[in-house]
Motif scaffolding. Structure first.
Motif, short mmCIF file in Angstrom:
data_model
loop_
_atom_site.label_atom_id
_atom_site.label_comp_id
_atom_site.label_asym_id
_atom_site.label_seq_id
_atom_site.Cartn_x
_atom_site.Cartn_y
_atom_site.Cartn_z
N THR A 104 0.81 -1.23 0.00
CA THR A 104 0.00 0.00 0.00
C THR A 104 0.84 1.27 0.00
N ALA A 105 2.16 1.15 -0.15
CA ALA A 105 3.01 2.33 -0.20
C ALA A 105 2.73 3.11 -1.48
N PRO A 106 2.42 4.40 -1.40
CA PRO A 106 2.14 5.17 -2.62
C PRO A 106 3.28 5.13 -3.64
N GLY A 107 4.52 5.09 -3.15
CA GLY A 107 5.65 5.08 -4.06
C GLY A 107 5.68 3.85 -4.94
N LEU A 108 5.39 2.68 -4.37
CA LEU A 108 5.42 1.46 -5.16
C LEU A 108 4.34 1.49 -6.23
N TRP A 109 3.14 1.95 -5.88
CA TRP A 109 2.07 2.03 -6.87
C TRP A 109 2.40 3.07 -7.93
N LEU A 110 2.90 4.21 -7.52
CA LEU A 110 3.20 5.29 -8.45
C LEU A 110 4.22 4.86 -9.50
N PHE A 111 5.24 4.14 -9.07
CA PHE A 111 6.33 3.79 -9.97
C PHE A 111 6.14 2.43 -10.64
N THR A 112 4.99 1.79 -10.43
CA THR A 112 4.68 0.59 -11.19
C THR A 112 3.51 0.80 -12.14
N ARG A 113 2.96 2.00 -12.18
CA ARG A 113 1.86 2.28 -13.11
C ARG A 113 2.40 2.51 -14.51
N ILE A 114 3.72 2.63 -14.66
CA ILE A 114 4.36 2.74 -15.96
C ILE A 114 5.32 1.57 -16.13
N LEU A 115 5.65 1.26 -17.37
CA LEU A 115 6.42 0.05 -17.67
C LEU A 115 7.92 0.28 -17.51
N PHE A 117 22.90 6.88 -4.25
CA PHE A 117 22.29 7.85 -5.15
C PHE A 117 22.44 9.29 -4.65
N THR A 118 22.76 9.46 -3.39
CA THR A 118 23.06 10.80 -2.90
C THR A 118 24.28 11.37 -3.61
N PHE A 119 25.19 10.50 -4.02
CA PHE A 119 26.40 10.94 -4.71
C PHE A 119 26.31 10.74 -6.22
N SER A 120 25.10 10.47 -6.71
CA SER A 120 24.89 10.26 -8.14
C SER A 120 23.69 11.07 -8.56
N THR A 121 23.06 10.67 -9.69
CA THR A 121 21.83 11.31 -10.13
C THR A 121 20.69 10.82 -9.25
N THR A 122 19.77 11.72 -8.90
CA THR A 122 18.73 11.40 -7.92
C THR A 122 17.34 11.55 -8.53
N GLN A 123 16.92 10.57 -9.32
CA GLN A 123 15.53 10.52 -9.74
C GLN A 123 14.72 9.83 -8.65
N GLU A 124 13.44 10.20 -8.56
CA GLU A 124 12.66 9.77 -7.40
C GLU A 124 12.57 8.26 -7.26
N TYR A 125 12.42 7.55 -8.36
CA TYR A 125 12.17 6.11 -8.27
C TYR A 125 13.45 5.28 -8.16
N TYR A 126 14.62 5.90 -8.24
CA TYR A 126 15.86 5.15 -8.19
C TYR A 126 16.02 4.38 -6.88
N SER A 127 15.41 4.86 -5.82
CA SER A 127 15.58 4.22 -4.51
C SER A 127 14.64 3.05 -4.29
N MET A 128 13.83 2.67 -5.28
CA MET A 128 12.89 1.58 -5.08
C MET A 128 13.55 0.30 -4.56
N PRO A 129 14.76 -0.06 -4.97
CA PRO A 129 15.38 -1.28 -4.41
C PRO A 129 15.53 -1.26 -2.89
N ALA A 130 15.42 -0.08 -2.26
CA ALA A 130 15.48 -0.01 -0.80
C ALA A 130 14.11 -0.17 -0.15
N TYR A 131 13.04 -0.17 -0.93
CA TYR A 131 11.69 -0.22 -0.37
C TYR A 131 11.44 -1.44 0.51
N PRO A 132 11.88 -2.65 0.12
CA PRO A 132 11.61 -3.79 1.01
C PRO A 132 12.20 -3.62 2.40
#
Length: 577
Positions: free
Chosen positions: A122-133, A322-337
């Motif tokens: 139910t995390a909004p981020g997971l839904w937001l970033f999976t509504r596109i392919l 990603f703090t020391f790289s490019t920071t797009q919002e969905y890049y951190s998804m691998p940390a969600y679990p």
């Protein structure tokens, strides 16, 4: 301990409702990356070339292929449909929610596992970033499974190490080297902090690396051989240069993107403070206990303590990277679990009621604001579609919530039903937050209703975010050659829904297709305004797809016969129908 059947079914049903509904159409595949991924998979299926991705006949060398293979296999089973393109991402999101629940049950107990699965689903981020392919949810699944396999190889049987190495290979075929760097780096830090270097043999590093290479290397070798030059080590990225697949994939897409030196720079970033702070939004309302989740004491003498350490390293490693790289919002998804697991611990044993009261206040305030907007927008008419009432902010569209800046009060009149559903959802969440017995299930229900409201809003936005009505009009019109104003991505959904294999791109030699257009033998599919005018005035029938603000640039040069208008975009022809 194992996840109970009751918890399994609760999470499965919740995730299936959230993500399964998202697979249905409408909303259509959006212009931009959404329809692009679906079309690349179709092109692979039609051409039989499963090595080199292509768009409009041009080599598209920047991404690994597994996501295209998954979508293409879905097409083989279900046929070429937009909902079929979404099935792999839907299954990955459901699978990820169940995996995290099982990790929580294994590391802690059934209740923590159930909470973790529900929080992630139910995390909004997971839904937001999976509504596109985009493949990040599948990448996150491989990384989570790799790290769970890693710790199980240390604590149980070494056979789990094989799963770790297979996941690294699959992750590479999804997203490249980053899928190997994250699990390997997190595992190395964990071994160092726990002093377990002496058991490294349990991970079978040498035979495991051979397994990874056996799975991942064949595609790299074939892609390199089919897109020469084979090896180029040019240390800059510039317009008009072509250095083959190997250079573009490993240098431009990995090294130069990390250093923010990539050309073309077809992405946007957020500031580093926002990149971190956004996670409070991506996990709302569960992020209310974020402070408690990260401040609990570490005890490495038992499995729960070691699991928590792994999760902390997992989150900090990825966000720090990603703090020391490019920071797009969905890049951190691998940390969600890991975030979901840490939050589940805090929600299972809250130290204070203050965060929950804050949630009740915020959701109540949101409900009031949405209710007020519902009332205020009632007096505005809703002719045509929502595009007529929106402002344009194209510089923001590379960000996930960029189109929110387009909204006006008249535009909200087209969104009255989603506003009402969302207001009721947050009102119910406010009540649930104040009732300890029904708190978690009430907040889950709130997020289910809110996600449904968001989907209704996307349907209202459909003519604006996609170009499906133009594609249907093009299919019904007499045959002719098609010209797309601007880059391919601007009308990518037309290529998918009209099954358009190739079109002329007017001033479209930019961004994602620019590099491949310089390859030897690349098709000449790009036009200047002068070349367009010459073709448009010829006896042959042409069609033009163009956005509203750009029409004035051509209207004085050629005659434009309107075929269809929708979403602030137009389909014109040069001959009367």
């Amino acid at each position: 301990m194992a996840l109970s059947q009751r918890s399994h079914w609760i999470i499965l049903i919740t995730a299936a409702l959230l993500f399964g509904l998202s697979a249905t159409s409408p909303p259509s595949l959006m212009d931009d990356v959404d329809a692009v991924q679906a079309q690349i998979a179709r092109n692979m299926l039609d051409s039989g070339d499963w090595v080199t991705a292509r768009l409009n006949g041009v080599a598209y060398l920047e991404k690994a292929p597994l996501k295209y293979w998954m979508i293409a296999v879905s097409y083989m089973i279900f046929g070429v449909h937009d909902w079929a393109a979404r099935i792999p991402m839907v299954l990955a999101a459901i699978g990820l929610s169940l995996l995290v629940a099982r990790m929580g049950a294994w590391g802690y107990n059934d209740c923590v596992g159930r909470y973790a699965g529900l929080i992630l689903a139910t995390a909004p981020g997971l839904w937001l970033f999976t509504r596109i392919l985009i493949p990040d949810v599948v990448l996150t699944l491989t990384i989570a499974l790799a790290l769970w396999s890693f710790i199980r190889a240390l604590e149980e049987t070494a056979q789990w190490a094989w799963v770790f190495w297979v996941c690294l290979a699959l992750g590479f075929l999804l997203k490249g080297l980053i899928a190997m760097v994250f699990p390997a780096g997190i595992a190395a830090v964990y071994l160092a902090m726990t002093g377990q270097w002496r058991v490294w043999r349990r991970l079978r590093p040498f035979s495991g690396m051979l397994v990874t290479l056996a799975i991942a290397a064949p595609w790299v070798v074939l892609a390199t051989l089919r897109n020469p030059p084979y090896f180029d080590f040019t240390m800059h990225s510039a317009k008009g240069e072509y250095h083959g697949f190997f250079w573009f994939f490993f240098f431009n897409e990995h090294l130069f993107r990390f250093l923010n030196m990539r050309y073309p720079r077809d992405y946007n970033t957020v500031s580093r403070p926002l990149f971190w702070a956004f996670h409070l939004l991506w996990f709302f309302p569960w992020s209310a206990y974020a402070y408690q989740a990260f401040r609990q004491k570490l005890r490495l003498t038992d499995r729960p303590g070691r699991m928590r350490l792994l999760c902390l390293i997992w989150v900090l490693f990825i966000l720090g990277f990603f703090t020391f790289s490019t920071t797009q919002e969905y890049y951190s998804m691998p940390a969600y679990p890991a975030i979901a697991l840490l939050l589940a611990l805090a929600w299972r044993s809250p130290k204070s009621e203050a965060p929950v009261r804050a949630v009740a206040f915020i959701t109540g305030l949101i409900a009031i604001v949405l209710g007020a907007l519902f009332v205020l927008s009632a007096s505005y008419p809703t002719p045509g579609d929502i595009s007529q009432a929106l402002t344009l902010n194209p510089d923001a569209y590379t960000l996930s919530l960029g189109h929110m800046q387009d909204l006006t009060l008249p535009a909200l009149a087209y969104l009255r039903l989603p506003l009402l559903v969302a207001a009721l959802a947050f009102a119910g969440g406010t009540a649930a937050a104040l009732m300890p017995r029904y708190r978690v299930i009430g907040l889950v229900a709130m997020m289910l209703m809110f996600t449904f409201a968001a989907r209704l809003a996307l349907i209202a936005f459909d003519p604006y975010l996609a170009s499906r009505p133009l594609a249907e009009a093009l299919k019904a019109a007499p045959k002719g050659e098609v010209v797309v104003d601007n880059q391919y991505y601007t009308f990518s959904s037309v290529f998918f829904y009209a099954n358009l294999k190739q079109a002329w791109l007017l001033n479209g030699r930019v961004t994602n297709l620019e590099y491949g257009s310089y390859a030897p033998g690349a098709p000449d599919v790009f036009l200047t305004d002068e070349e367009f005018v010459e073709k448009w005035k010829s006896p042959q029938r042409y069609y033009l797809l163009i956005e509203g603000p750009s029409v004035s640039r051509l209207k004085d040069k050629v005659e434009l016969v309107e075929v269809k208008a929708a979403g602030g975009k137009f389909l014109y022809t040069n001959r009367k129908l």
